[in-house]
Design an enzyme around this catalytic site. Structure first.
Site, PDB file in Angstrom:
ATOM      1  N   LEU A 149       0.872  -1.160   0.000  1.00 49.27           N
ATOM      2  CA  LEU A 149       0.000   0.000   0.000  1.00 49.27           C
ATOM      3  C   LEU A 149       0.913   1.214   0.000  1.00 49.27           C
ATOM      4  CD1 LEU A 149      -3.018   0.770   0.070  1.00 49.27           C
ATOM      5  CD2 LEU A 149      -2.860   0.873   2.555  1.00 49.27           C
ATOM      6  N   ASP A 150       0.683   2.133  -0.923  1.00 50.09           N
ATOM      7  CA  ASP A 150       1.599   3.248  -1.116  1.00 50.09           C
ATOM      8  C   ASP A 150       1.768   4.094   0.146  1.00 50.09           C
ATOM      9  OD1 ASP A 150       2.071   2.609  -3.780  1.00 50.09           O
ATOM     10  OD2 ASP A 150       0.393   3.821  -4.491  1.00 50.09           O
ATOM     11  N   PHE A 151       2.894   4.759   0.234  1.00 48.32           N
ATOM     12  CA  PHE A 151       3.238   5.664   1.325  1.00 48.32           C
ATOM     13  C   PHE A 151       2.135   6.687   1.576  1.00 48.32           C
ATOM     14  CE2 PHE A 151       5.366   9.594   2.770  1.00 48.32           C
ATOM     15  CZ  PHE A 151       6.058   9.135   3.879  1.00 48.32           C
TER      16      PHE A 151
END
Length: 215
Positions: A41-43
């Site tokens: 899951l992206d930053f």
């Protein structure tokens, strides 16, 4: 039985346990040893991240061929149109090819936690919320899909993977479950002994589940 941890990943946390630059990581929220993220899951995205100590389970959850549906709550810039929703449902042409058909519907603003830092809104431009379910896992796919449809993503929250959700979990909280691998491949997670939820201060969460105004 395999151990599965459901984490509501906060905004600005890396999906890894160490970072040479000193940025927030999963180690700030997960104390269990020997577990690894099943997918990413992206930053700059929030919401459900699954972790497990079982390599086969990790592969089953993360592998694209199993097509576990992932449901997102997406805040976009502008008043979303039915034409844009239809495009998302049919497939959007991206640089790496057309996306698979998705489930998309407009929703009221969810009753959820405020983001820290808050999104940047332009005074004279409204925002909209939609619920988008995809079965692929391309890099930053949801953001690219809404941008291609003419509505850039401002905030992205992953609500569910398969039948697992962030219900009852505040940002940074996690819940541990025992699951059977055959039930996962059949998209019917089997929940055994619930090891309970924890807050960072060690207390069980008393917060209500994230809910939408239309529920």
């Amino acid at each position: 039985m395999s151990r599965l941890i459901l984490l509501n990943k906060p905004y600005g946390v890396l999906c890894q346990f160490t970072d040479p630059e000193g940025r927030p990581t999963l180690a700030d929220h997960i104390s269990q040893s020997g577990v690894y993220a099943a997918g990413r899951l992206d930053f700059d995205s929030e919401g459900l991240l699954l972790l497990t100590d079982d390599g086969q389970l990790q592969h089953t959850i993360a592998h694209p061929r199993n097509k576990l549906p992932k449901t997102y709550w997406v805040q976009v810039e502008g008043a979303i149109t039915e034409e844009a929703m239809a495009l998302l449902r049919c497939g959007v042409q991206l640089k790496d090819g057309i996306t698979a058909p998705a489930k998309a519907k407009a929703i009221p603003e969810p009753v959820i936690w405020p983001r820290n830092p808050p999104i940047r809104e332009r005074k004279n431009i409204p925002t909209s919320w939609l619920e988008l379910t995809i079965t692929e896992g391309r890099n930053r796919q949801v953001r690219r899909m809404t941008a291609a449809a003419g509505f850039p993503t401002l905030r992205l929250i992953r609500y569910a993977i398969g039948q697992w959700t962030i219900d009852g979990l505040r940002p940074g909280e996690s819940r541990s479950l025992d699951v059977h691998l055959p039930a996962v491949t059949g998209n019917r997670p089997s929940h055994g002994k619930n090891a309970g939820s924890r807050r960072r201060d060690g207390r069980r969460p008393g917060a209500a589940r994230p809910r939408r105004n239309d529920r």
